[in-house]
Design a protein around this motif. Structure first.
Motif, short mmCIF file in Angstrom:
data_model
loop_
_atom_site.label_atom_id
_atom_site.label_comp_id
_atom_site.label_asym_id
_atom_site.label_seq_id
_atom_site.Cartn_x
_atom_site.Cartn_y
_atom_site.Cartn_z
N SER A 34 0.82 -1.22 0.11
CA SER A 34 -0.04 0.03 0.09
C SER A 34 0.77 1.19 -0.10
O SER A 34 2.15 1.34 0.40
CB SER A 34 -0.94 0.02 1.07
N GLU A 50 -12.17 1.12 -0.56
CA GLU A 50 -11.67 0.07 -1.01
C GLU A 50 -10.10 0.32 -0.61
O GLU A 50 -9.36 -0.21 -0.35
CB GLU A 50 -11.74 -0.12 -2.44
N GLN A 54 -7.56 -1.54 1.89
CA GLN A 54 -6.12 -2.01 1.73
C GLN A 54 -5.07 -1.33 2.22
O GLN A 54 -4.07 -1.51 1.83
CB GLN A 54 -6.24 -2.25 0.14
#
Length: 196
Positions: A34, A50, A54
């Motif tokens: 990430s 989303e 994540q």
């Protein structure tokens, strides 16, 4: 993201519970870890959610103050979420961004502002960073509306020359908007990586 006569609150109510778009999912699948993302024209956060799920740090930008307030309430001061109210004309990005998501946003950028916004997106991305989002094609039935900016296939391909194209899908179909308006859609779905 520009001064239009669209009923944005009704639109966001209509799409609020929809899943994240395929372009954001495709772009995220290309990362090993990430990072920092900008969700440009975030609306009520279907793609922002989303990204946060994540474990991304997200700057969510929209021109509608009420929409940003709804997003803030939804995520209740999430530590990895920052929000900003801005129009395309006033847009400023931080540098060294891993991912810029513009889902069904850039077609609402005026032809005057678009070149600067597109350049800002490119310059703000790290090498190896990704852009994902959508542009409207020149056969879209909204092409003559004053608040819509459309592109030919050649123009889209020219815009993407500095990138490695990971997804460029052209879609045309008749249907309806989320508000039930009849519409002939001409859409480019895009995921592109800034060349290293």
């Amino acid at each position: 993201m520009t001064n239009t006569k669209r009923d944005w609150n009704s639109y966001y109510n209509a799409i609020e519970n929809r899943p994240p778009r395929r372009t954001i999912l495709t772009a995220l699948a290309g990362f090993e870890e990430s990072g920092f993302a900008i969700d440009l024209g975030c609306g009520t956060g279907r793609d922002t959610e989303e990204l946060l799920t994540q474990n991304w740090t997200v700057l969510a930008i929209d021109q509608e103050t009420e929409t940003i307030q709804r997003l803030q309430a939804k995520f209740e001061d999430h530590p990895q979420l920052t929000t900003q109210v801005s129009s395309f004309e006033d847009l400023k990005f931080p540098q060294a961004v891993d991912l810029i998501n513009a889902s069904f946003t850039l077609p609402f950028c005026s032809p005057v502002a678009f070149p600067r916004v597109w350049e800002t997106i490119f310059n703000s991305l790290k090498k190896g960073g990704r852009f994902c989002g959508h542009l409207f094609g020149d056969r879209d039935s909204w092409r003559d509306k004053p608040f819509i900016h459309c592109q030919t296939r050649f123009q889209v391909e020219t815009l993407l020359k500095p990138y490695k194209i990971e997804l460029l899908e052209e879609e045309e179909h008749s249907g309806q908007t989320p508000l039930g308006e009849a519409r002939d859609w001409h859409i480019f779905h895009i995921v592109a990586q800034k060349n290293e």
